[in-house]
Design a protein around this motif. Structure first.
Motif, PDB file in Angstrom:
ATOM      1  N   VAL A   1     -11.355 -22.992 -32.487  1.00 28.52           N
ATOM      2  CA  VAL A   1     -10.922 -24.349 -32.175  1.00 28.52           C
ATOM      3  C   VAL A   1     -11.308 -24.638 -30.736  1.00 28.52           C
ATOM      4  O   VAL A   1     -10.956 -23.889 -29.837  1.00 28.52           O
ATOM      5  N   SER A   2     -12.056 -25.704 -30.529  1.00 25.24           N
ATOM      6  CA  SER A   2     -12.461 -26.019 -29.158  1.00 25.24           C
ATOM      7  C   SER A   2     -11.297 -26.632 -28.410  1.00 25.24           C
ATOM      8  O   SER A   2     -10.548 -27.442 -28.950  1.00 25.24           O
ATOM      9  N   SER A   3     -11.129 -26.219 -27.166  1.00 25.48           N
ATOM     10  CA  SER A   3     -10.054 -26.745 -26.333  1.00 25.48           C
ATOM     11  C   SER A   3     -10.277 -28.223 -26.105  1.00 25.48           C
ATOM     12  O   SER A   3     -11.371 -28.657 -25.791  1.00 25.48           O
ATOM     13  N   GLY A   4      -9.235 -29.013 -26.282  1.00 24.67           N
ATOM     14  CA  GLY A   4      -9.341 -30.439 -26.052  1.00 24.67           C
ATOM     15  C   GLY A   4      -9.545 -31.248 -27.312  1.00 24.67           C
ATOM     16  O   GLY A   4      -9.582 -32.455 -27.257  1.00 24.67           O
ATOM     17  N   SER A   5      -9.685 -30.611 -28.473  1.00 27.48           N
ATOM     18  CA  SER A   5      -9.796 -31.385 -29.700  1.00 27.48           C
ATOM     19  C   SER A   5      -8.422 -31.931 -30.047  1.00 27.48           C
ATOM     20  O   SER A   5      -7.428 -31.577 -29.424  1.00 27.48           O
ATOM     21  N   ASP A   6      -8.349 -32.804 -31.074  1.00 25.38           N
ATOM     22  CA  ASP A   6      -7.041 -33.359 -31.417  1.00 25.38           C
ATOM     23  C   ASP A   6      -6.113 -32.285 -31.976  1.00 25.38           C
ATOM     24  O   ASP A   6      -4.917 -32.462 -32.033  1.00 25.38           O
ATOM     25  N   ARG A   7      -6.647 -31.141 -32.385  1.00 24.81           N
ATOM     26  CA  ARG A   7      -5.807 -30.044 -32.851  1.00 24.81           C
ATOM     27  C   ARG A   7      -5.258 -29.217 -31.695  1.00 24.81           C
ATOM     28  O   ARG A   7      -4.233 -28.589 -31.822  1.00 24.81           O
ATOM     29  N   ALA A   8      -5.991 -29.133 -30.605  1.00 24.69           N
ATOM     30  CA  ALA A   8      -5.568 -28.316 -29.466  1.00 24.69           C
ATOM     31  C   ALA A   8      -5.760 -29.112 -28.180  1.00 24.69           C
ATOM     32  O   ALA A   8      -6.772 -28.964 -27.511  1.00 24.69           O
ATOM     33  N   PRO A   9      -4.808 -29.997 -27.854  1.00 24.42           N
ATOM     34  CA  PRO A   9      -4.984 -30.799 -26.638  1.00 24.42           C
ATOM     35  C   PRO A   9      -4.974 -29.920 -25.397  1.00 24.42           C
ATOM     36  O   PRO A   9      -4.379 -28.844 -25.390  1.00 24.42           O
ATOM     37  N   ARG A  10      -5.633 -30.366 -24.379  1.00 22.28           N
ATOM     38  CA  ARG A  10      -5.623 -29.643 -23.115  1.00 22.28           C
ATOM     39  C   ARG A  10      -4.228 -29.698 -22.518  1.00 22.28           C
ATOM     40  O   ARG A  10      -3.440 -30.563 -22.833  1.00 22.28           O
ATOM     41  N   PHE A  11      -3.949 -28.755 -21.635  1.00 20.31           N
ATOM     42  CA  PHE A  11      -2.636 -28.722 -21.012  1.00 20.31           C
ATOM     43  C   PHE A  11      -2.458 -29.931 -20.102  1.00 20.31           C
ATOM     44  O   PHE A  11      -3.423 -30.560 -19.695  1.00 20.31           O
ATOM     45  N   MET A  12      -1.230 -30.260 -19.795  1.00 24.48           N
ATOM     46  CA  MET A  12      -0.967 -31.387 -18.905  1.00 24.48           C
ATOM     47  C   MET A  12      -1.102 -30.914 -17.455  1.00 24.48           C
ATOM     48  O   MET A  12      -0.413 -29.999 -17.033  1.00 24.48           O
ATOM     49  N   PRO A  13      -2.014 -31.512 -16.689  1.00 24.00           N
ATOM     50  CA  PRO A  13      -2.128 -31.114 -15.284  1.00 24.00           C
ATOM     51  C   PRO A  13      -0.883 -31.526 -14.512  1.00 24.00           C
ATOM     52  O   PRO A  13      -0.313 -32.588 -14.761  1.00 24.00           O
ATOM     53  N   MET A  14      -0.469 -30.674 -13.589  1.00 24.01           N
ATOM     54  CA  MET A  14       0.733 -30.996 -12.829  1.00 24.01           C
ATOM     55  C   MET A  14       0.618 -30.494 -11.397  1.00 24.01           C
ATOM     56  O   MET A  14      -0.142 -29.578 -11.106  1.00 24.01           O
ATOM     57  N   ASP A  15       1.375 -31.116 -10.534  1.00 20.35           N
ATOM     58  CA  ASP A  15       1.537 -30.684  -9.151  1.00 20.35           C
ATOM     59  C   ASP A  15       3.003 -30.342  -8.958  1.00 20.35           C
ATOM     60  O   ASP A  15       3.871 -30.973  -9.550  1.00 20.35           O
ATOM     61  N   LEU A  16       3.267 -29.363  -8.118  1.00 24.38           N
ATOM     62  CA  LEU A  16       4.636 -28.979  -7.810  1.00 24.38           C
ATOM     63  C   LEU A  16       4.707 -28.729  -6.313  1.00 24.38           C
ATOM     64  O   LEU A  16       3.918 -27.959  -5.775  1.00 24.38           O
ATOM     65  N   TYR A  17       5.621 -29.422  -5.648  1.00 23.82           N
ATOM     66  CA  TYR A  17       5.756 -29.253  -4.207  1.00 23.82           C
ATOM     67  C   TYR A  17       7.210 -29.428  -3.800  1.00 23.82           C
ATOM     68  O   TYR A  17       8.016 -29.947  -4.549  1.00 23.82           O
ATOM     69  N   LYS A  18       7.519 -28.960  -2.575  1.00 30.12           N
ATOM     70  CA  LYS A  18       8.885 -29.031  -2.058  1.00 30.12           C
ATOM     71  C   LYS A  18       8.940 -30.064  -0.944  1.00 30.12           C
ATOM     72  O   LYS A  18       8.087 -30.089  -0.068  1.00 30.12           O
ATOM     73  N   VAL A  19       9.969 -30.900  -0.992  1.00 30.65           N
ATOM     74  CA  VAL A  19      10.230 -31.889   0.049  1.00 30.65           C
ATOM     75  C   VAL A  19      11.694 -31.755   0.435  1.00 30.65           C
ATOM     76  O   VAL A  19      12.575 -31.930  -0.406  1.00 30.65           O
ATOM     77  N   ASP A  20      11.945 -31.408   1.690  1.00 31.25           N
ATOM     78  CA  ASP A  20      13.310 -31.256   2.203  1.00 31.25           C
ATOM     79  C   ASP A  20      14.142 -30.341   1.307  1.00 31.25           C
ATOM     80  O   ASP A  20      13.892 -29.159   1.241  1.00 31.25           O
ATOM     81  N   ASP A  21      15.110 -30.908   0.577  1.00 32.74           N
ATOM     82  CA  ASP A  21      16.042 -30.090  -0.199  1.00 32.74           C
ATOM     83  C   ASP A  21      15.831 -30.195  -1.710  1.00 32.74           C
ATOM     84  O   ASP A  21      16.748 -30.014  -2.494  1.00 32.74           O
ATOM     85  N   HIS A  22      14.586 -30.517  -2.126  1.00 27.80           N
ATOM     86  CA  HIS A  22      14.305 -30.576  -3.558  1.00 27.80           C
ATOM     87  C   HIS A  22      12.814 -30.332  -3.828  1.00 27.80           C
ATOM     88  O   HIS A  22      11.986 -30.428  -2.932  1.00 27.80           O
ATOM     89  N   TYR A  23      12.523 -29.985  -5.064  1.00 18.00           N
ATOM     90  CA  TYR A  23      11.159 -29.843  -5.533  1.00 18.00           C
ATOM     91  C   TYR A  23      10.791 -31.096  -6.303  1.00 18.00           C
ATOM     92  O   TYR A  23      11.648 -31.758  -6.903  1.00 18.00           O
ATOM     93  N   VAL A  24       9.494 -31.421  -6.329  1.00 14.39           N
ATOM     94  CA  VAL A  24       8.996 -32.539  -7.120  1.00 14.39           C
ATOM     95  C   VAL A  24       7.872 -32.016  -8.002  1.00 14.39           C
ATOM     96  O   VAL A  24       6.935 -31.383  -7.512  1.00 14.39           O
ATOM     97  N   LEU A  25       7.994 -32.254  -9.294  1.00 15.74           N
ATOM     98  CA  LEU A  25       6.962 -31.891 -10.251  1.00 15.74           C
ATOM     99  C   LEU A  25       6.374 -33.195 -10.767  1.00 15.74           C
ATOM    100  O   LEU A  25       7.104 -34.061 -11.238  1.00 15.74           O
ATOM    101  N   SER A  26       5.052 -33.355 -10.654  1.00 14.89           N
ATOM    102  CA  SER A  26       4.368 -34.542 -11.157  1.00 14.89           C
ATOM    103  C   SER A  26       3.356 -34.096 -12.196  1.00 14.89           C
ATOM    104  O   SER A  26       2.488 -33.269 -11.903  1.00 14.89           O
TER     105      SER A  26
END
Length: 149
Positions: free
Chosen positions: A20-45
């Motif tokens: 199964v090729s990655s990215g087909s409708d059977r196997a979608p690619r993973f969701m890209p995300m960023d994770l960083y810390k600001v002051d007293d919390h983390y933010v995941l986008s």
């Protein structure tokens, strides 16, 4: 916080073995995300363009944050596809949370195709200054004299 996706290697191996090729409708690619810390919390986008907001789930269970979203396949009856590069199917991402996170106050929002999850630090994990107690006897310096032999 976990900064890598341990399931990426398993997905690659399964795709290679099953053909199964990655990215087909059977196997979608993973969701890209960023994770960083600001002051007293983390933010995941996480980028989830074209996802119906009603299909997005954010769950926390035993220190694991799970993001799940689904993009439906457009109705294809009577359609002659020229190009089909947009992925459809279920997207899922898991992040292990450390002990210093306040899971009761995690909040999420979805705007312009970006899922934002705010992960606050627990009070016990926040940096704090420790006061040093001073005893009054330290202000008086005493000398120690040797005893006569």
């Amino acid at each position: 916080m976990l900064r890598f996706d341990p399931f990426r290697d398993v997905d690659s191996l399964a795709s290679a073995m099953l053909g199964v090729s990655s990215g087909s409708d059977r196997a979608p690619r993973f969701m890209p995300m960023d994770l960083y810390k600001v002051d007293d919390h983390y933010v995941l986008s996480a980028d989830l363009p074209g996802i119906d907001p009603g299909s997005i789930d954010v769950d926390v269970d035993r220190g694991t944050l799970t993001l799940t979203a689904h993009r439906s396949v457009p109705e294809s009856s009577g359609v002659q596809w020229i190009s089909s590069e947009r992925f459809a199917g279920t997207y899922r991402r898991q992040v292990s949370l450390g002990d210093g996170v306040d899971t009761e106050r995690i909040a999420a929002s979805y705007d312009n195709g970006v899922l934002s999850v705010t992960i606050p630090l627990a009070e016990r994990a926040k940096p704090r200054k420790i006061d040093i107690a001073r005893s009054e006897s330290t202000s008086e310096q005493k000398s120690i004299e040797p005893e006569p032999a």
